[in-house]
Design a protein around this motif. Structure first.
Motif, PDB file in Angstrom:
ATOM      1  N   PHE A 118       0.813  -1.217   0.000  1.00  0.00           N
ATOM      2  CA  PHE A 118       0.000   0.000   0.000  1.00  0.00           C
ATOM      3  C   PHE A 118       0.848   1.269   0.000  1.00  0.00           C
ATOM      4  N   ALA A 122       0.811  -0.003  -4.613  1.00  0.00           N
ATOM      5  CA  ALA A 122      -0.599   0.182  -4.957  1.00  0.00           C
ATOM      6  C   ALA A 122      -0.765   1.388  -5.881  1.00  0.00           C
ATOM      7  N   PRO A 123      -1.527   1.261  -6.964  1.00  0.00           N
ATOM      8  CA  PRO A 123      -1.711   2.389  -7.888  1.00  0.00           C
ATOM      9  C   PRO A 123      -2.503   3.526  -7.271  1.00  0.00           C
ATOM     10  N   GLU A 124      -3.282   3.193  -6.254  1.00  0.00           N
ATOM     11  CA  GLU A 124      -4.078   4.210  -5.560  1.00  0.00           C
ATOM     12  C   GLU A 124      -3.643   4.251  -4.106  1.00  0.00           C
ATOM     13  N   LYS A 125      -3.302   5.438  -3.599  1.00  0.00           N
ATOM     14  CA  LYS A 125      -2.890   5.581  -2.207  1.00  0.00           C
ATOM     15  C   LYS A 125      -4.137   5.671  -1.325  1.00  0.00           C
ATOM     16  N   ILE A 126      -4.287   4.686  -0.473  1.00  0.00           N
ATOM     17  CA  ILE A 126      -5.451   4.604   0.406  1.00  0.00           C
ATOM     18  C   ILE A 126      -4.989   4.909   1.824  1.00  0.00           C
ATOM     19  N   GLU A 217       2.718  -2.514 -15.746  1.00  0.00           N
ATOM     20  CA  GLU A 217       1.372  -3.041 -15.571  1.00  0.00           C
ATOM     21  C   GLU A 217       1.336  -4.553 -15.687  1.00  0.00           C
ATOM     22  N   ARG A 220       2.648  -5.957 -12.444  1.00  0.00           N
ATOM     23  CA  ARG A 220       1.646  -5.766 -11.382  1.00  0.00           C
ATOM     24  C   ARG A 220       0.557  -6.831 -11.465  1.00  0.00           C
TER      25      ARG A 220
END
Length: 232
Positions: A118, A122-126, A217, A220
């Motif tokens: 994360f 992770a492509p999106e930071k949560i 990609e 991933r």
């Protein structure tokens, strides 16, 4: 001879650390997990969970045919029993080591791994996920720091518990951890890093994976996009 199916990850380093400490003869078979080598049928026969590391021992103690073992903790235990090293033989010493080996397998490794995912991959930071795993990694560092407050190593002597934990602390900065906050852990970490066998184990990175490429990609998807359909 030990065949080691390996890539330059914390779990891979555990096994090279042990092998370099003992001088067991071994040959590395690189499994580039970013290119999908872990899904090759021949490798899956050895490691059905499509993960590294795995070994094949061509000289098992029972004198039978070559024996394969997967999962890093199981491999460390197998090699310790094979060589009679880095795992005490007495009841209390043995289980002192084993409980910390399982602690790493069930706690430090998975939690630090999610921290890496994360925080880095992770492509999106949560924010919730990042905070959750950074905090839990810090808690586990605290547990290990406390354990090391009155001893040189995790158990009474240097053991497979130390070899299991050390590689997961190497990336402490990437895990948003400051070793200065954990002085006993820092002292232990520096002592393990200075061992000649540890240096030799990590020098293998220069041969096997000298210039790690960032995950594109395709990589991933191979590393993080698996589900039940992956198992064939």
């Amino acid at each position: 001879m030990i065949d080691l199916y390996y890539w330059t990850t914390p779990n891979g380093h555990k096994i090279t650390m042990f092998l370099e400490e003992t001088g067991l003869a071994y040959k590395i078979f690189p499994i580039n997990i970013g290119k999908g080598d872990q899904f090759q049928p021949d490798f899956l026969k050895i490691s059905p969970n499509n993960r590294i590391p795995a070994i094949v021992d061509h000289e098992p103690a029972d004198g039978g045919p070559a024996l394969s073992v997967f999962e890093s903790g199981a491999i460390l235990l197998y090699l310790a029993e094979k060589t009679g090293r880095f795992l005490p033989q007495d009841l209390r010493g043995r289980h002192d080591v084993l409980q910390w080996l399982f602690w790493q397998m069930a706690g430090l490794g998975p939690m630090a791994g999610q921290n890496h995912h994360f925080n880095v991959y992770a492509p999106e930071k949560i924010p919730y996920a990042i905070d959750r795993y950074v905090r839990e990694t810090g808690r586990l560092y605290g547990v290990l720091n406390k354990q090391l407050s009155d001893r040189e190593f995790i158990a009474k002597e240097y053991s497979i518990a130390d070899m299991a934990c050390y590689p997961w602390v190497v990336s402490h900065e990437r895990q948003s951890q400051d070793l200065n906050d954990f002085p006993h852990l820092k002292r232990w970490f520096e002592a393990i890093a200075a061992r000649p066998a540890t240096r030799r184990a990590y020098d293998l990175v220069k041969e096997i994976n000298p210039a790690p490429a960032p995950h594109d990609e395709a990589a991933r998807k191979l590393l993080f996009g698996q589900d039940a359909g992956t198992v064939k």
